[in-house]
Design a protein around this motif. Structure first.
Motif, PDB file in Angstrom:
ATOM      1  N   PRO A 283       5.041   2.461  -8.096  1.00  7.71           N
ATOM      2  CA  PRO A 283       5.559   2.515  -6.722  1.00  7.71           C
ATOM      3  C   PRO A 283       7.075   2.305  -6.691  1.00  7.71           C
ATOM      4  O   PRO A 283       7.653   1.647  -7.561  1.00  7.71           O
ATOM      5  CB  PRO A 283       4.840   1.351  -6.025  1.00  7.71           C
ATOM      6  N   GLU A 284       7.685   2.876  -5.684  1.00 11.74           N
ATOM      7  CA  GLU A 284       9.128   2.720  -5.511  1.00 11.74           C
ATOM      8  C   GLU A 284       9.447   1.280  -5.131  1.00 11.74           C
ATOM      9  O   GLU A 284       8.755   0.668  -4.318  1.00 11.74           O
ATOM     10  CB  GLU A 284       9.630   3.665  -4.422  1.00 11.74           C
ATOM     11  N   VAL A 285      10.498   0.730  -5.727  1.00 17.22           N
ATOM     12  CA  VAL A 285      10.961  -0.619  -5.425  1.00 17.22           C
ATOM     13  C   VAL A 285      12.436  -0.556  -5.065  1.00 17.22           C
ATOM     14  O   VAL A 285      13.121   0.425  -5.371  1.00 17.22           O
ATOM     15  CB  VAL A 285      10.735  -1.566  -6.626  1.00 17.22           C
ATOM     16  N   PRO A 286      12.971  -1.593  -4.425  1.00 16.20           N
ATOM     17  CA  PRO A 286      14.399  -1.588  -4.084  1.00 16.20           C
ATOM     18  C   PRO A 286      15.275  -1.398  -5.321  1.00 16.20           C
ATOM     19  O   PRO A 286      14.931  -1.850  -6.416  1.00 16.20           O
ATOM     20  CB  PRO A 286      14.608  -2.978  -3.463  1.00 16.20           C
ATOM     21  N   LYS A 287      16.392  -0.724  -5.125  1.00 14.82           N
ATOM     22  CA  LYS A 287      17.314  -0.443  -6.220  1.00 14.82           C
ATOM     23  C   LYS A 287      17.742  -1.741  -6.887  1.00 14.82           C
ATOM     24  O   LYS A 287      18.091  -2.712  -6.231  1.00 14.82           O
ATOM     25  CB  LYS A 287      18.540   0.311  -5.685  1.00 14.82           C
ATOM     26  N   GLY A 288      17.704  -1.742  -8.209  1.00 13.59           N
ATOM     27  CA  GLY A 288      18.075  -2.921  -8.975  1.00 13.59           C
ATOM     28  C   GLY A 288      16.926  -3.856  -9.283  1.00 13.59           C
ATOM     29  O   GLY A 288      17.077  -4.793 -10.073  1.00 13.59           O
TER      30      GLY A 288
ATOM     31  N   GLU B 129       5.133  -4.800 -10.608  1.00 17.11           N
ATOM     32  CA  GLU B 129       3.950  -5.387 -11.230  1.00 17.11           C
ATOM     33  C   GLU B 129       3.173  -6.150 -10.165  1.00 17.11           C
ATOM     34  O   GLU B 129       3.740  -6.639  -9.183  1.00 17.11           O
ATOM     35  CB  GLU B 129       4.328  -6.338 -12.365  1.00 17.11           C
ATOM     36  N   VAL B 130       1.873  -6.254 -10.388  1.00 16.09           N
ATOM     37  CA  VAL B 130       0.996  -6.985  -9.482  1.00 16.09           C
ATOM     38  C   VAL B 130       0.875  -8.425  -9.975  1.00 16.09           C
ATOM     39  O   VAL B 130       0.564  -8.666 -11.139  1.00 16.09           O
ATOM     40  CB  VAL B 130      -0.394  -6.338  -9.418  1.00 16.09           C
ATOM     41  N   HIS B 131       1.119  -9.369  -9.069  1.00 19.98           N
ATOM     42  CA  HIS B 131       1.051 -10.794  -9.396  1.00 19.98           C
ATOM     43  C   HIS B 131      -0.056 -11.462  -8.578  1.00 19.98           C
ATOM     44  O   HIS B 131      -0.440 -10.975  -7.516  1.00 19.98           O
ATOM     45  CB  HIS B 131       2.383 -11.483  -9.079  1.00 19.98           C
ATOM     46  N   LEU B 132      -0.531 -12.593  -9.078  1.00 26.34           N
ATOM     47  CA  LEU B 132      -1.439 -13.442  -8.317  1.00 26.34           C
ATOM     48  C   LEU B 132      -0.585 -14.474  -7.587  1.00 26.34           C
ATOM     49  O   LEU B 132       0.013 -15.350  -8.226  1.00 26.34           O
ATOM     50  CB  LEU B 132      -2.451 -14.122  -9.238  1.00 26.34           C
ATOM     51  N   LEU B 133      -0.528 -14.376  -6.261  1.00 27.86           N
ATOM     52  CA  LEU B 133       0.364 -15.211  -5.463  1.00 27.86           C
ATOM     53  C   LEU B 133      -0.402 -15.858  -4.313  1.00 27.86           C
ATOM     54  O   LEU B 133      -1.414 -15.333  -3.840  1.00 27.86           O
ATOM     55  CB  LEU B 133       1.512 -14.373  -4.890  1.00 27.86           C
ATOM     56  N   LYS B 134       0.110 -16.979  -3.841  1.00 29.42           N
ATOM     57  CA  LYS B 134      -0.425 -17.590  -2.622  1.00 29.42           C
ATOM     58  C   LYS B 134      -0.058 -16.710  -1.429  1.00 29.42           C
ATOM     59  O   LYS B 134       0.822 -15.829  -1.519  1.00 29.42           O
ATOM     60  CB  LYS B 134       0.151 -18.986  -2.432  1.00 29.42           C
TER      61      LYS B 134
ATOM     62  N   ALA C  13       3.849 -12.177  -1.128  1.00 32.84           N
ATOM     63  CA  ALA C  13       2.535 -11.573  -1.385  1.00 32.84           C
ATOM     64  C   ALA C  13       2.305 -10.373  -0.465  1.00 32.84           C
ATOM     65  O   ALA C  13       1.806  -9.329  -0.904  1.00 32.84           O
ATOM     66  CB  ALA C  13       1.433 -12.603  -1.188  1.00 32.84           C
ATOM     67  N   LEU C  14       2.677 -10.498   0.807  1.00 36.92           N
ATOM     68  CA  LEU C  14       2.484  -9.384   1.742  1.00 36.92           C
ATOM     69  C   LEU C  14       3.334  -8.185   1.359  1.00 36.92           C
ATOM     70  O   LEU C  14       2.910  -7.030   1.497  1.00 36.92           O
ATOM     71  CB  LEU C  14       2.813  -9.839   3.157  1.00 36.92           C
ATOM     72  N   GLU C  15       4.536  -8.430   0.836  1.00 30.88           N
ATOM     73  CA  GLU C  15       5.366  -7.327   0.372  1.00 30.88           C
ATOM     74  C   GLU C  15       4.709  -6.638  -0.817  1.00 30.88           C
ATOM     75  O   GLU C  15       4.728  -5.406  -0.934  1.00 30.88           O
ATOM     76  CB  GLU C  15       6.752  -7.844  -0.012  1.00 30.88           C
ATOM     77  N   GLU C  16       4.126  -7.442  -1.716  1.00 28.47           N
ATOM     78  CA  GLU C  16       3.406  -6.870  -2.850  1.00 28.47           C
ATOM     79  C   GLU C  16       2.223  -6.032  -2.376  1.00 28.47           C
ATOM     80  O   GLU C  16       2.024  -4.895  -2.840  1.00 28.47           O
ATOM     81  CB  GLU C  16       2.909  -7.991  -3.756  1.00 28.47           C
ATOM     82  N   PHE C  17       1.438  -6.562  -1.437  1.00 25.71           N
ATOM     83  CA  PHE C  17       0.274  -5.840  -0.940  1.00 25.71           C
ATOM     84  C   PHE C  17       0.692  -4.512  -0.303  1.00 25.71           C
ATOM     85  O   PHE C  17       0.054  -3.466  -0.513  1.00 25.71           O
ATOM     86  CB  PHE C  17      -0.483  -6.674   0.102  1.00 25.71           C
TER      87      PHE C  17
ATOM     88  N   LYS D 169      -2.691  -2.628   8.007  1.00 25.42           N
ATOM     89  CA  LYS D 169      -3.193  -3.990   8.214  1.00 25.42           C
ATOM     90  C   LYS D 169      -2.197  -5.004   7.661  1.00 25.42           C
ATOM     91  O   LYS D 169      -1.937  -6.043   8.283  1.00 25.42           O
ATOM     92  CB  LYS D 169      -4.557  -4.157   7.550  1.00 25.42           C
ATOM     93  N   PHE D 170      -1.648  -4.708   6.498  1.00 22.17           N
ATOM     94  CA  PHE D 170      -0.660  -5.622   5.921  1.00 22.17           C
ATOM     95  C   PHE D 170       0.632  -5.625   6.728  1.00 22.17           C
ATOM     96  O   PHE D 170       1.314  -6.650   6.824  1.00 22.17           O
ATOM     97  CB  PHE D 170      -0.391  -5.246   4.464  1.00 22.17           C
ATOM     98  N   GLN D 171       0.985  -4.491   7.338  1.00 22.99           N
ATOM     99  CA  GLN D 171       2.153  -4.443   8.213  1.00 22.99           C
ATOM    100  C   GLN D 171       1.940  -5.337   9.435  1.00 22.99           C
ATOM    101  O   GLN D 171       2.863  -6.025   9.886  1.00 22.99           O
ATOM    102  CB  GLN D 171       2.424  -3.000   8.658  1.00 22.99           C
ATOM    103  N   GLU D 172       0.727  -5.322   9.967  1.00 19.76           N
ATOM    104  CA  GLU D 172       0.436  -6.177  11.116  1.00 19.76           C
ATOM    105  C   GLU D 172       0.633  -7.646  10.773  1.00 19.76           C
ATOM    106  O   GLU D 172       1.204  -8.415  11.557  1.00 19.76           O
ATOM    107  CB  GLU D 172      -1.000  -5.936  11.601  1.00 19.76           C
ATOM    108  N   ILE D 173       0.183  -8.051   9.576  1.00 17.15           N
ATOM    109  CA  ILE D 173       0.370  -9.441   9.167  1.00 17.15           C
ATOM    110  C   ILE D 173       1.846  -9.753   8.981  1.00 17.15           C
ATOM    111  O   ILE D 173       2.346 -10.798   9.420  1.00 17.15           O
ATOM    112  CB  ILE D 173      -0.410  -9.737   7.871  1.00 17.15           C
ATOM    113  N   SER D 174       2.566  -8.863   8.345  1.00 13.79           N
ATOM    114  CA  SER D 174       3.982  -9.084   8.072  1.00 13.79           C
ATOM    115  C   SER D 174       4.777  -9.274   9.360  1.00 13.79           C
ATOM    116  O   SER D 174       5.681 -10.112   9.427  1.00 13.79           O
ATOM    117  CB  SER D 174       4.558  -7.898   7.278  1.00 13.79           C
ATOM    118  N   TYR D 175       4.442  -8.493  10.382  1.00 12.60           N
ATOM    119  CA  TYR D 175       5.164  -8.569  11.650  1.00 12.60           C
ATOM    120  C   TYR D 175       4.520  -9.546  12.633  1.00 12.60           C
ATOM    121  O   TYR D 175       5.125  -9.875  13.666  1.00 12.60           O
ATOM    122  CB  TYR D 175       5.252  -7.187  12.294  1.00 12.60           C
ATOM    123  N   GLY D 176       3.298 -10.009  12.333  1.00 16.05           N
ATOM    124  CA  GLY D 176       2.615 -10.900  13.262  1.00 16.05           C
ATOM    125  C   GLY D 176       2.271 -10.226  14.573  1.00 16.05           C
ATOM    126  O   GLY D 176       2.230 -10.867  15.627  1.00 16.05           O
ATOM    127  N   ARG D 177       2.004  -8.927  14.514  1.00 19.33           N
ATOM    128  CA  ARG D 177       1.675  -8.156  15.707  1.00 19.33           C
ATOM    129  C   ARG D 177       0.647  -7.084  15.369  1.00 19.33           C
ATOM    130  O   ARG D 177       0.685  -6.517  14.294  1.00 19.33           O
ATOM    131  CB  ARG D 177       2.912  -7.467  16.294  1.00 19.33           C
TER     132      ARG D 177
END
Length: 420
Positions: free
Chosen positions: A167-172, A177-182, A187-191, A299-307
């Motif tokens: 997947p595309e990631v920010p420049k630099g 990689e997929v991590h196990l995070l709280k 974590a939401l950015e990873e998802f 669904k993950f966008q909704e969590i990230s924005y709380g809306r």
């Protein structure tokens, strides 16, 4: 008239994947240059082996025709479907870590959204298994042989996404990689990165940049090999199929696969649930509303924005720019178990009691996967037993999360292979 923006058998679910007939395989070759080195068209067969790290300084020319011919033969197709099983499995532990680390009574909406995604990822494993069984001649299966090897498909975290998906990631930033995070913003950015749709008009540059692109190559391979093989490739044993009577779960339909049309429907379910809408849909099309069941990315966008998304929200220029403007809900980043990132059993060797609890969790995890493997390997009635195992898995995880470590963090599930 049929609404092509939604899945055929899940009319409230938006979809991304387009019918093969809608894709022009004769369009011009894309070229992405990073220096003066290019691979000729006849060298494209090496592209799947090129990783983000080894591809530095190389430009790859690829076209839709190359995607169509990515699958080389039946064995390669079967191998890619086993990779797809590993791909789907690789997303479940990080999502479960996000879910398990939410403390009881908090983040109710976020927990419900993540839980629904986990259920659908389990469904995806079953759908991939049905496709693989459908193209596996029973005469090639040895007595007692399982559809996949549990030990081989369990990833070690952190891990790149299987299948050469980068997947595309920010420049630099380093390669994804997929991590196990709280449960956290990180974590939401990873998802969201895992589930982010690719731009249908963007060049494909020697690797797949989304899960949807990987499944597109599989879908092309299924169609091409089925048409070019006398009698077709769908020669599997129907009794090895998981059907609705064997599957207890919400958020999608189990598809029995006995022909290409069934396989395409199953892949449409997988990709539609993950990425959702197609980035080429016109901006005047209303895409969201309370009666729509959203794909994982949204669904993950909704969590990230709380809306929540509302009926007036559209995709604007691209799906990834769709911002929810609906009903707000509370997201607390502090009501969370402070789990150590990417925990491993080796981290607990100094504490025999803690190590034993980690092993107990992993035994239940492997038991769950063994049960799925048994079910898709000719005993479909065993799949229902996985429901009770999932509850046990949660309780074992909570035992670990309530054990403090020396640095203010707490232990967590490691999702590693152990013998059971």
């Amino acid at each position: 008239m049929e609404n092509k923006l939604f899945q055929k058998n899940n009319p409230n679910r938006q979809k991304l994947i387009k019918p093969i007939a809608d894709l022009d395989i004769n369009e011009e070759v894309y070229s992405v240059a990073t220096d003066n080195t290019f691979l000729a068209d006849n060298e494209l067969s090496v592209a799947p082996a090129i990783t983000a790290k080894s591809a530095k300084g190389i430009s790859l020319k690829m076209s839709k025709r190359d995607v169509k011919n990515y699958i080389k033969d039946l064995k390669h197709l079967q191998d890619c479907l086993r990779t797809a099983l590993q791909l789907e499995l690789s997303t479940i532990p990080p999502y479960l870590c996000g879910l398990y680390t939410i403390k009881e009574g908090s983040n109710v909406e976020a927990a419900a959204l993540i839980r629904s995604v986990v259920v659908e990822e389990m469904l995806h494993m079953v759908l991939v298994s049905n496709i693989l069984n459908a193209i596996t001649d029973p005469e090639t299966i040895k007595k007692g042989e399982k559809l996949f090897n549990v030990k081989d498909i369990i990833p070690v975290y952190p891990t790149p996404l299987p299948g050469g998906i980068v997947p595309e990631v920010p420049k630099g930033s380093p390669p994804f990689e997929v991590h196990l995070l709280k449960f956290s913003r990180e974590a939401l950015e990873e998802f969201s990165t895992i589930e982010r749709p690719s731009d249908p008009k963007a060049p494909i540059t020697g690797h797949f940049d989304s899960i949807g692109q990987f499944y597109e190559a599989i879908r092309y391979g299924l169609l091409r090999l089925n048409e070019s093989t006398p009698g077709g490739i769908f020669k599997g044993d129907p009794s090895r199929q998981i059907t609705a009577e064997h599957y207890y779960g919400s958020g999608g339909k189990i598809t029995k696969v006995v022909n290409y049309e069934d396989a395409e429907e199953a892949i449409g379910e997988i990709v539609g649930q993950g990425e959702g809408i197609d980035g080429t849909i016109a901006t005047e099309q209303v895409l969201f509303g309370e009666d729509i069941e959203y794909a994982h990315y949204f669904k993950f966008q909704e969590i990230s924005y709380g809306r929540m998304y509302s009926a007036n929200d559209t995709n604007f220029q691209m799906p990834v720019k769709s911002i929810p403007t609906g009903k707000p809900f509370t997201v607390s980043w502090s009501s969370v178990y402070n789990m150590k990132a990417n925990p491993k059993m080796t981290d607990y060797e100094h504490n025999p009691e803690l190590l034993e609890k980690a092993k107990d969790f992993n035994k239940v995890y492997v038991q769950l996967l063994n049960g799925i493997n048994d079910a898709v390997s000719g005993e479909p009635e065993l799949l229902i037993k996985g429901i009770t195992v999932m509850y046990e898995l949660k309780y074992k995880a909570l035992e670990l999360l309530n054990i403090p470590l020396e640095n203010g963090e707490c232990a967590g599930p490691t999702f590693e292979y152990v013998e059971v």
